[in-house]
Scaffold this motif. Structure first.
Motif, PDB file in Angstrom:
ATOM      1  N   ALA A 151       0.832  -1.207   0.000  1.00 55.83           N
ATOM      2  CA  ALA A 151       0.000   0.000   0.000  1.00 55.83           C
ATOM      3  C   ALA A 151       0.865   1.255   0.000  1.00 55.83           C
ATOM      4  CB  ALA A 151      -0.921  -0.009   1.211  1.00 55.83           C
ATOM      5  N   ALA A 152       1.982   1.215   0.749  1.00 56.79           N
ATOM      6  CA  ALA A 152       2.870   2.374   0.821  1.00 56.79           C
ATOM      7  C   ALA A 152       3.500   2.647  -0.541  1.00 56.79           C
ATOM      8  CB  ALA A 152       3.955   2.130   1.869  1.00 56.79           C
ATOM      9  N   GLU A 153       3.857   1.595  -1.250  1.00 58.95           N
ATOM     10  CA  GLU A 153       4.457   1.754  -2.588  1.00 58.95           C
ATOM     11  C   GLU A 153       3.484   2.424  -3.565  1.00 58.95           C
ATOM     12  OE1 GLU A 153       5.609  -2.208  -3.512  1.00 58.95           O
ATOM     13  OE2 GLU A 153       7.422  -2.156  -2.256  1.00 58.95           O
ATOM     14  N   GLN A 154       2.186   2.314  -3.268  1.00 62.57           N
ATOM     15  CA  GLN A 154       1.187   2.959  -4.121  1.00 62.57           C
ATOM     16  C   GLN A 154       0.870   4.378  -3.653  1.00 62.57           C
ATOM     17  OE1 GLN A 154      -2.143   0.575  -5.758  1.00 62.57           O
ATOM     18  NE2 GLN A 154      -1.603  -0.906  -4.142  1.00 62.57           N
ATOM     19  N   GLY A 155       1.558   4.796  -2.571  1.00 63.34           N
ATOM     20  CA  GLY A 155       1.381   6.169  -2.111  1.00 63.34           C
ATOM     21  C   GLY A 155       0.304   6.371  -1.064  1.00 63.34           C
ATOM     22  N   ASP A 156      -0.196   5.275  -0.481  1.00 68.55           N
ATOM     23  CA  ASP A 156      -1.181   5.433   0.605  1.00 68.55           C
ATOM     24  C   ASP A 156      -0.468   6.018   1.827  1.00 68.55           C
ATOM     25  OD1 ASP A 156      -3.905   4.747   1.847  1.00 68.55           O
ATOM     26  OD2 ASP A 156      -2.491   3.760   3.211  1.00 68.55           O
ATOM     27  N   THR A 157      -0.893   7.208   2.232  1.00 71.24           N
ATOM     28  CA  THR A 157      -0.143   7.940   3.272  1.00 71.24           C
ATOM     29  C   THR A 157      -0.223   7.274   4.644  1.00 71.24           C
ATOM     30  OG1 THR A 157      -2.055   9.396   3.552  1.00 71.24           O
ATOM     31  CG2 THR A 157      -0.278  10.175   2.114  1.00 71.24           C
ATOM     32  N   ASN A 158      -1.344   6.658   4.975  1.00 73.72           N
ATOM     33  CA  ASN A 158      -1.427   5.950   6.267  1.00 73.72           C
ATOM     34  C   ASN A 158      -0.409   4.814   6.314  1.00 73.72           C
ATOM     35  OD1 ASN A 158      -3.497   7.417   7.534  1.00 73.72           O
ATOM     36  ND2 ASN A 158      -5.088   6.264   6.459  1.00 73.72           N
ATOM     37  N   SER A 159      -0.295   4.112   5.194  1.00 74.72           N
ATOM     38  CA  SER A 159       0.657   2.997   5.121  1.00 74.72           C
ATOM     39  C   SER A 159       2.088   3.512   5.145  1.00 74.72           C
ATOM     40  CB  SER A 159       0.410   2.180   3.856  1.00 74.72           C
ATOM     41  OG  SER A 159      -0.896   1.672   3.847  1.00 74.72           O
ATOM     42  N   MET A 160       2.323   4.620   4.437  1.00 82.95           N
ATOM     43  CA  MET A 160       3.676   5.201   4.439  1.00 82.95           C
ATOM     44  C   MET A 160       4.076   5.587   5.863  1.00 82.95           C
ATOM     45  SD  MET A 160       3.185   7.563   1.040  1.00 82.95           S
ATOM     46  CE  MET A 160       4.784   8.360   1.058  1.00 82.95           C
ATOM     47  N   HIS A 161       3.131   6.163   6.601  1.00 87.50           N
ATOM     48  CA  HIS A 161       3.394   6.559   7.997  1.00 87.50           C
ATOM     49  C   HIS A 161       3.730   5.340   8.847  1.00 87.50           C
ATOM     50  CE1 HIS A 161       2.139   7.241  12.178  1.00 87.50           C
ATOM     51  NE2 HIS A 161       2.592   8.478  12.004  1.00 87.50           N
ATOM     52  N   ASP A 162       2.947   4.262   8.692  1.00 90.18           N
ATOM     53  CA  ASP A 162       3.172   3.086   9.530  1.00 90.18           C
ATOM     54  C   ASP A 162       4.456   2.353   9.168  1.00 90.18           C
ATOM     55  OD1 ASP A 162       0.815   3.808  10.637  1.00 90.18           O
ATOM     56  OD2 ASP A 162      -0.248   1.930  10.269  1.00 90.18           O
ATOM     57  N   VAL A 163       4.787   2.325   7.877  1.00 90.29           N
ATOM     58  CA  VAL A 163       6.047   1.708   7.458  1.00 90.29           C
ATOM     59  C   VAL A 163       7.220   2.526   7.988  1.00 90.29           C
ATOM     60  CG1 VAL A 163       7.517   1.107   5.481  1.00 90.29           C
ATOM     61  CG2 VAL A 163       5.078   0.564   5.427  1.00 90.29           C
ATOM     62  N   ALA A 164       7.085   3.855   7.941  1.00 92.82           N
ATOM     63  CA  ALA A 164       8.124   4.742   8.483  1.00 92.82           C
ATOM     64  C   ALA A 164       8.334   4.464   9.965  1.00 92.82           C
ATOM     65  CB  ALA A 164       7.726   6.199   8.267  1.00 92.82           C
ATOM     66  N   LEU A 165       7.232   4.316  10.672  1.00 94.79           N
ATOM     67  CA  LEU A 165       7.311   4.006  12.101  1.00 94.79           C
ATOM     68  C   LEU A 165       8.029   2.689  12.332  1.00 94.79           C
ATOM     69  CD1 LEU A 165       6.295   4.846  14.982  1.00 94.79           C
ATOM     70  CD2 LEU A 165       4.295   3.421  14.544  1.00 94.79           C
ATOM     71  N   GLY A 166       7.736   1.713  11.471  1.00 95.02           N
ATOM     72  CA  GLY A 166       8.395   0.407  11.580  1.00 95.02           C
ATOM     73  C   GLY A 166       9.890   0.508  11.358  1.00 95.02           C
ATOM     74  N   TYR A 167      10.298   1.294  10.361  1.00 98.62           N
ATOM     75  CA  TYR A 167      11.731   1.486  10.094  1.00 98.62           C
ATOM     76  C   TYR A 167      12.426   2.186  11.267  1.00 98.62           C
ATOM     77  CZ  TYR A 167      11.610   0.083   5.147  1.00 98.62           C
ATOM     78  OH  TYR A 167      11.509  -0.622   3.984  1.00 98.62           O
ATOM     79  N   MET A 168      11.771   3.210  11.842  1.00 96.80           N
ATOM     80  CA  MET A 168      12.406   3.999  12.906  1.00 96.80           C
ATOM     81  C   MET A 168      12.701   3.149  14.138  1.00 96.80           C
ATOM     82  SD  MET A 168      12.675   6.853  11.368  1.00 96.80           S
ATOM     83  CE  MET A 168      13.305   7.954  12.601  1.00 96.80           C
ATOM     84  N   TRP A 169      11.800   2.222  14.436  1.00 94.60           N
ATOM     85  CA  TRP A 169      11.927   1.473  15.691  1.00 94.60           C
ATOM     86  C   TRP A 169      12.141  -0.025  15.481  1.00 94.60           C
ATOM     87  CZ3 TRP A 169      12.735   4.753  19.422  1.00 94.60           C
ATOM     88  CH2 TRP A 169      12.186   6.034  19.326  1.00 94.60           C
ATOM     89  N   GLY A 170      12.271  -0.447  14.258  1.00 91.85           N
ATOM     90  CA  GLY A 170      12.501  -1.864  13.990  1.00 91.85           C
ATOM     91  C   GLY A 170      11.335  -2.738  14.395  1.00 91.85           C
ATOM     92  N   LEU A 171      10.126  -2.232  14.174  1.00 92.54           N
ATOM     93  CA  LEU A 171       8.933  -2.959  14.619  1.00 92.54           C
ATOM     94  C   LEU A 171       8.695  -4.237  13.825  1.00 92.54           C
ATOM     95  CD1 LEU A 171       6.419   0.010  15.156  1.00 92.54           C
ATOM     96  CD2 LEU A 171       7.854  -1.133  16.858  1.00 92.54           C
ATOM     97  N   TYR A 172       9.147  -4.259  12.584  1.00 96.00           N
ATOM     98  CA  TYR A 172       8.870  -5.421  11.735  1.00 96.00           C
ATOM     99  C   TYR A 172      10.151  -6.126  11.294  1.00 96.00           C
ATOM    100  CZ  TYR A 172       4.498  -2.874  11.678  1.00 96.00           C
ATOM    101  OH  TYR A 172       3.371  -2.195  12.054  1.00 96.00           O
ATOM    102  N   GLY A 173      11.194  -5.929  12.099  1.00 97.75           N
ATOM    103  CA  GLY A 173      12.463  -6.606  11.810  1.00 97.75           C
ATOM    104  C   GLY A 173      13.547  -5.620  11.397  1.00 97.75           C
ATOM    105  N   GLU A 174      13.417  -5.018  10.217  1.00 96.95           N
ATOM    106  CA  GLU A 174      14.456  -4.114   9.700  1.00 96.95           C
ATOM    107  C   GLU A 174      14.336  -2.741  10.365  1.00 96.95           C
ATOM    108  OE1 GLU A 174      16.020  -2.222   5.461  1.00 96.95           O
ATOM    109  OE2 GLU A 174      14.185  -3.419   5.509  1.00 96.95           O
ATOM    110  N   LYS A 175      15.480  -2.234  10.834  1.00 99.43           N
ATOM    111  CA  LYS A 175      15.519  -0.888  11.403  1.00 99.43           C
ATOM    112  C   LYS A 175      16.403  -0.022  10.517  1.00 99.43           C
ATOM    113  CE  LYS A 175      16.366   1.725  15.644  1.00 99.43           C
ATOM    114  NZ  LYS A 175      16.771   1.684  17.058  1.00 99.43           N
ATOM    115  N   ASP A 176      15.808   1.046   9.987  1.00 95.93           N
ATOM    116  CA  ASP A 176      16.545   1.921   9.074  1.00 95.93           C
ATOM    117  C   ASP A 176      15.989   3.330   9.217  1.00 95.93           C
ATOM    118  OD1 ASP A 176      17.575   3.354   6.876  1.00 95.93           O
ATOM    119  OD2 ASP A 176      17.803   1.506   5.715  1.00 95.93           O
ATOM    120  N   GLU A 177      16.656   4.141  10.027  1.00 96.38           N
ATOM    121  CA  GLU A 177      16.152   5.484  10.344  1.00 96.38           C
ATOM    122  C   GLU A 177      16.091   6.376   9.108  1.00 96.38           C
ATOM    123  OE1 GLU A 177      18.616   6.870  13.493  1.00 96.38           O
ATOM    124  OE2 GLU A 177      17.950   5.305  14.906  1.00 96.38           O
TER     125      GLU A 177
END
Length: 555
Positions: A83-109
């Motif tokens: 969804a984020a790859e299609q530009g859905d902003t809610n998904s982009m926000h949640d994926v960003a959150l996942g990257y910042m804190w490593g919520l889904y494995g990969e951590k990349d600030e």
């Protein structure tokens, strides 16, 4: 025309397809909000397979949080990425959150920040607020208050309440923008408009204290009340405090009590206990013992030890309920076992008196000992029981060697003595003793100067020339203590004294005067009595000396 017709039909089919997609998503969204996850899952799954970004986002939430499906974070994250790859902003926000804190494995600030910026640039208010926070705190980015203000402003303009509150803070402190109380006030008010009671409470506190804005109790009261009507506990409590004390509003304890009732009806233990007290004393409400019992019971049944104690009191005294020592014992015990000192003391009293339980001095001592460190009377009651269990000379069931004035007074009156005089300013107390000892008229008990120890306890038994009365009394005493240690005089005529020297140091005398044949039974502690007499003599000499000095000054 032949070419146009197929194109026209194609457009109709396309529009119909879009309409169907929108209808399917709307149906899934409605089902999701109604917790109908079966329907939601069906609709979102079909649309997600077709590449519908918003459906992919909703489906991701269902898998991540286990709503209607078995929790599967990996699958949920996969849907989020699509969804984020299609530009859905809610998904982009949640994926960003996942990257910042490593919520889904990969951590990349770096990836996280990039996505936050992209979502924020697309107008996603929560991402804008997050960037505002990062720039204000200098977290993941270099601190920049101007940028923080800029992102908060963009978010707040879209109605994001938390950003509005942050703008209030920045305007009131002059952070990243020129200090402006008027702007601070406007943004603070806007932050309260998101409908959340917790936000209204927070804003009300600011206006009540005047932090960066003009102090406004009236507005604070209104906001607290609005939040309280939404069931916000902290707002209700603050509203009660204001009405109770008159802080910033007109004192109105009836209104405070009304809010106590609202809060108590939600199961709040403190409010239930408080209402128990208010109905007991009639403050803010009509005095009503039955209502008091009702609210104390609700709190007591939730384990509130203070209310358990108070309910015990109600049953012991018969206030608002029929007097019931068994129920009193039950509630005292519940509170006592939680460490309530007052309940421990009252439970001990029940054991001492045998009310609602078998009389048991040992159990009484256990509970008095628990209460003793903080209850000033518990130590006295322990001494009292020790005296009740004394092996020495006893009178009215209490040991004379250890009894003090308070103990003796209680025992004498419990036995049926009627007060003639009880006064700590006098050396002794006097009682009508007809109910205590047959043939006696008065019992006089005197004490040491500190009122702590008995010096003398003396019965008076009047006689009208009955020379044998003294013999009858002597025989009565001898039946308990044996033959007297010494005796003097003849019963037929003259003064007579029979004396017993008791093992604990007390002297017991039966004495008759002459020609008056009135007989006295006297228990005397020789050392204390001698010290008392010496002190009485000293005080008398001092009074006489003062009187002499006064008289001399008059000449």
């Amino acid at each position: 025309m032949k070419l146009i017709k197929p194109l026209y039909l194609s457009a109709i089919i396309s529009l119909s397809s879009i309409s169907s997609v929108h209808a399917g998503f709307a149906e899934g969204e409605a089902a999701y909000k109604d917790d109908d996850y079966v329907t939601a899952l069906n609709e979102f799954s079909i649309l997600a397979e077709q590449g519908h970004a918003k459906a992919q986002y909703r489906l991701s939430q269902m898998y991540i949080f286990g709503k209607g499906v078995e929790k599967d974070k990996a699958k949920g994250y996969e849907l989020l990425l699509k969804a984020a790859e299609q530009g859905d902003t809610n998904s982009m926000h949640d994926v960003a959150l996942g990257y910042m804190w490593g919520l889904y494995g990969e951590k990349d600030e770096k990836k996280g920040l990039k996505l936050y910026h992209e979502a924020a640039e697309k107008g996603h208010s929560s991402s804008q607020n997050t960037l505002g926070y990062f720039y204000k705190k200098g977290q993941f980015v270099e601190k920049n208050l101007e940028k923080a203000f800029e992102w908060y402003f963009k978010s707040a303009e879209q109605g994001y309440a938390l950003s509005s509150y942050k703008l209030y803070e920045m305007y009131s402190k002059g952070e990243g923008v020129e200090k402006d109380k008027e702007q601070a006030t406007q943004w603070l008010l806007k932050s309260a408009n998101d409908g959340r009671a917790s936000r209204k409470y927070k804003v009300a506190k600011v206006f009540e204290k005047g932090e960066g804005v003009e102090q406004d109790y009236e507005l604070a009261e209104r906001l607290y009340k609005t939040a309280a009507e939404q069931g916000h506990k902290s707002s209700t409590i603050r509203l009660i405090e204001m009405y109770w004390s008159g802080e910033g509003v007109s004192k109105n304890r009836q209104e405070a009590a009304r809010w106590y009732i609202k809060l108590a009806e939600t199961g709040d233990v403190f409010s239930q206990s408080k209402l128990g007290l208010l109905y007991t004393i009639g403050l803010g409400v009509e005095k009503d013992e039955e209502e008091s019992v009702k609210w104390y019971r609700k709190a007591a049944e939730q384990g509130d030890k203070g209310s358990q104690f108070q309910l015990g009191q109600k049953y012991r005294l018969g206030h608002g309920v029929a007097q019931d020592y068994n129920q009193a014992e039950k509630w005292y015990r519940k509170a006592a076992e939680q460490g309530d000192t007052l309940a421990q003391f009252e439970l001990a009293n029940l054991y001492k008196e045998g009310l609602g339980v078998e009389k048991d001095y040992e159990q009484a001592k256990i509970w008095y000992e628990k209460a003793a460190p903080t209850h000033r009377l518990a130590k006295k009651e322990l001494d009292y029981i020790d005296c009740l269990q004394s092996d020495g000379t006893t009178l009215f069931g209490i040991g004379l060697k250890c009894a003090n004035r308070h103990m003796m007074r209680e025992q004498i009156k419990s036995a049926g003595g009627v007060v003639i005089r009880e006064n700590d300013e006098h050396w002794g107390d006097s009682y009508s003793s007809e109910n205590l000892l047959n043939g006696s008229t008065e019992l006089y008990v005197s004490y040491s100067s500190s009122n702590k120890k008995i010096a003398l306890a003396r019965y008076k038994l009047p006689s009208r020339m009955d020379t044998q009365q003294v013999v009858k009394i002597r025989n009565m005493i001898a039946s308990k203590y044996g033959e007297p240690s010494r005796s003097s005089g003849r019963p037929s005529v003259g003064e007579v004294v029979y004396m017993w020297y008791l093992p604990d140091g007390f002297n017991l005398a039966v004495a008759r005067g002459w020609p008056d044949t009135t007989t006295y039974i006297a228990y005397k502690e020789p050392e204390i009595f001698a010290a008392q007499q010496a002190e009485m003599k000293r005080q008398k000499a001092k009074r006489e000396a003062n009187e002499y000095a006064e008289q001399e000054a008059n000449f």
